[in-house]
Design a protein around this motif. Structure first.
Motif, PDB file in Angstrom:
ATOM      1  N   ARG A   1       0.830  -1.208   0.000  1.00  0.00           N
ATOM      2  CA  ARG A   1       0.000   0.000   0.000  1.00  0.00           C
ATOM      3  C   ARG A   1       0.865   1.260   0.000  1.00  0.00           C
ATOM      4  NH1 ARG A   1      -4.754  -0.565  -1.902  1.00  0.00           N
ATOM      5  NH2 ARG A   1      -3.315  -1.726  -3.229  1.00  0.00           N
TER       6      ARG A   1
ATOM      7  N   LYS B   1      -0.803   4.994  -1.120  1.00  0.00           N
ATOM      8  CA  LYS B   1      -2.078   5.102  -0.428  1.00  0.00           C
ATOM      9  C   LYS B   1      -1.913   5.853   0.891  1.00  0.00           C
ATOM     10  CE  LYS B   1      -4.335   2.723  -3.505  1.00  0.00           C
ATOM     11  NZ  LYS B   1      -5.398   3.333  -4.327  1.00  0.00           N
TER      12      LYS B   1
ATOM     13  N   GLY C   1      -0.663   3.338   4.766  1.00  0.00           N
ATOM     14  CA  GLY C   1       0.490   2.638   4.227  1.00  0.00           C
ATOM     15  C   GLY C   1       1.190   1.785   5.253  1.00  0.00           C
TER      16      GLY C   1
ATOM     17  N   GLU D   1     -11.933   4.062  -0.266  1.00  0.00           N
ATOM     18  CA  GLU D   1     -10.798   3.134  -0.271  1.00  0.00           C
ATOM     19  C   GLU D   1     -11.269   1.756   0.176  1.00  0.00           C
ATOM     20  OE1 GLU D   1      -7.762   3.528  -1.234  1.00  0.00           O
ATOM     21  OE2 GLU D   1      -7.638   5.680  -1.582  1.00  0.00           O
TER      22      GLU D   1
ATOM     23  N   THR E   1      -8.288  -0.993   0.324  1.00  0.00           N
ATOM     24  CA  THR E   1      -7.423  -0.741   1.475  1.00  0.00           C
ATOM     25  C   THR E   1      -8.154  -1.032   2.779  1.00  0.00           C
ATOM     26  OG1 THR E   1      -6.233   0.956   0.232  1.00  0.00           O
ATOM     27  CG2 THR E   1      -6.004   0.991   2.619  1.00  0.00           C
TER      28      THR E   1
ATOM     29  N   LEU F   1      -3.213  -7.830  -3.322  1.00  0.00           N
ATOM     30  CA  LEU F   1      -3.029  -6.404  -3.568  1.00  0.00           C
ATOM     31  C   LEU F   1      -2.035  -6.149  -4.693  1.00  0.00           C
ATOM     32  CD1 LEU F   1      -2.882  -5.141   0.136  1.00  0.00           C
ATOM     33  CD2 LEU F   1      -4.771  -4.834  -1.470  1.00  0.00           C
TER      34      LEU F   1
END
Length: 441
Positions: A34, A39, A42, A90, A93, A126
């Motif tokens: 991430r 992002k 993270g 998000e 995430t 991811l």
């Protein structure tokens, strides 16, 4: 009198440190991806989320639930900020943060393998976003329906089938037969997806993965391309047919191993000889005689899983199982070998599955099942040779394949002979070339 504070919970320092360290490592591992994508949540956020779950797991179930609830509040703020900044939530995430929080709880409770495996899987999902999206967009409606049908047949129909034989002679067991049908179709479907992903990178990959899906279709298409190009793809077709033969042997070995591992052990030598000789002859020829500018043919393979194909596999499997049982009862193992040869001409996968199923049920010995599987595989190779001879209309290709497949079949037969003679030289080797004797009261 004032009461004292409750006693402090005694945690072993080393074990506590190991649990929290594992939780932090999992969180940082997932958060690294991430962070790399830029992002808002993270590396540090994922590390804190995993530590929060780890401490909740250490303190007990109530605190574990509280840590996950606090993580949910954090996700609400994260998505609210994202909506204000760029108008999008998000979701990926957020889901990854929730999974990371749960892995932290597992670490706090003392689990090691499960949270580590979940963390690695999460990071992989991811990181492979683009590839997975590209692959999903290439799937056709027919292939999607095939995958859904496979799931329906496996998880909806299988549980309601009778587990006991439905005929007076005990030959037909619907549930056991359906498991084999689903297994064959699932292997073919997975191989088909692999072929779609990698089958255009060269004739070696095309022939091998095409052979895993359906060796007969692969060989027929290669021979047809040779005829259409007036022999300009002789070397391409030769390598493709040999590698399709190797793939067929590998697929049959996998079927044997899944349905009856003892049968696979008792047929390992001939299967390895068929696989190595087919691959070796294809690679040697490709280095010595390469066709400049020859493009790998586009094989018109369709998804091997559909309701008609599933029913076809089931009918062939049941027919071979019934005829094989009757044949070995009346004529001994030679009757079963004859049925295996005929079955290999029709569908080597069904014939091999039938042999392994009979072995698992105790009807025949592992050695007999292994030899039957070898005979079915060699019969399938013989059919492929006949297809090339009739379709390609190229005498030179027919002669080359005749010599090569003759060597492969000879090695397979020699390997089967050696395999059946092993118990005579190694008394402790399990299995014998005959049938399993009936139990004597």
């Amino acid at each position: 009198m004032m009461e004292g504070l409750p006693p402090v919970v005694s945690w072993p320092p080393l074990q506590t440190l190991m649990r929290l360290t594992l939780a932090l490592a999992v969180g940082l591992f997932v958060g690294l991806e991430r962070e790399w994508r830029g992002k808002e949540a993270g590396l540090r956020t994922f590390g804190f989320a995993a530590l929060l779950g780890g401490m909740g797991g250490l303190l007990g179930p109530n605190f574990a639930l509280l840590s996950l609830a606090l993580l949910g509040v954090l996700l609400c703020f994260l998505n609210w900020q994202s909506l204000r900044a760029n108008g999008g939530a998000e979701l990926t995430t957020s889901a990854a943060l929730l999974v990371t929080g749960f892995t932290g709880v597992l670490c706090g409770l003392g689990h090691t393998v499960t949270p580590a495996a979940v963390g690695v899987t999460t990071a992989g999902l991811l990181a492979w976003k683009e590839r997975m999206a590209t692959f999903s967009h290439k799937i056709t409606a027919e292939e999607l329906r095939s995958a859904i049908l496979l799931a329906i047949l496996a998880f909806a129909i299988y549980p309601v089938l009778p587990a006991q034989p439905v005929d007076p002679w005990g030959l037909i067991e619907p549930r056991a037969a359906w498991v084999t049908v689903i297994l064959i179709a699932a292997i073919g479907f997975v191989n088909y997806l692999l072929w779609k992903m990698f089958g255009t990178h060269g004739v070696e990959v095309t022939g091998f993965l095409g052979g895993l899906v359906n060796s007969t279709v692969t060989v027929a298409e290669l021979a047809n391309r040779v005829r259409e190009t007036s022999g300009r793809l002789l070397d391409v077709a030769y390598r493709g047919v040999m590698l399709a033969t190797a793939a067929m042997a590998l697929r049959n070995a996998v079927l044997l191993g899944l349905l009856s591992f003892r049968a696979l052990v008792d047929s390992a030598i001939p299967l390895v000889l068929i696989l190595l000789s087919s691959t070796g002859l294809a690679l040697v020829r490709s280095r010595v005689e390469a066709t400049p500018g020859a493009e790998p043919p586009a094989l018109p393979l369709k998804s091997p899983f559909s309701l008609p194909s599933a029913l076809k596999f089931g009918l062939i499997f049941l027919a071979l199982q019934v005829v094989g049982t009757v044949g070995q009862t009346l004529l001994g193992r030679w009757g079963f070998y004859a049925v295996s040869a005929v079955g290999g001409l029709v569908s080597s996968a069904s014939a091999v599955a039938s042999a392994a199923s009979l072995c698992a049920n105790g009807t025949i010995s592992p050695t007999t099942a292994g030899v039957g599987a070898i005979i079915a595989s060699l019969a399938s190779a013989a059919i492929n040779f006949i297809l090339v001879a009739r379709v390609s209309e190229q005498r030179s290709l027919t002669l080359r394949l005749g010599r090569a497949l003759g060597v492969v079949m000879l090695l397979g037969l020699v390997g089967a002979l050696v395999q059946t003679r092993l118990p005579e030289f190694l008394p402790n080797t399990p299995g014998s070339p005959g049938l399993i004797e009936p139990h004597q009261p």
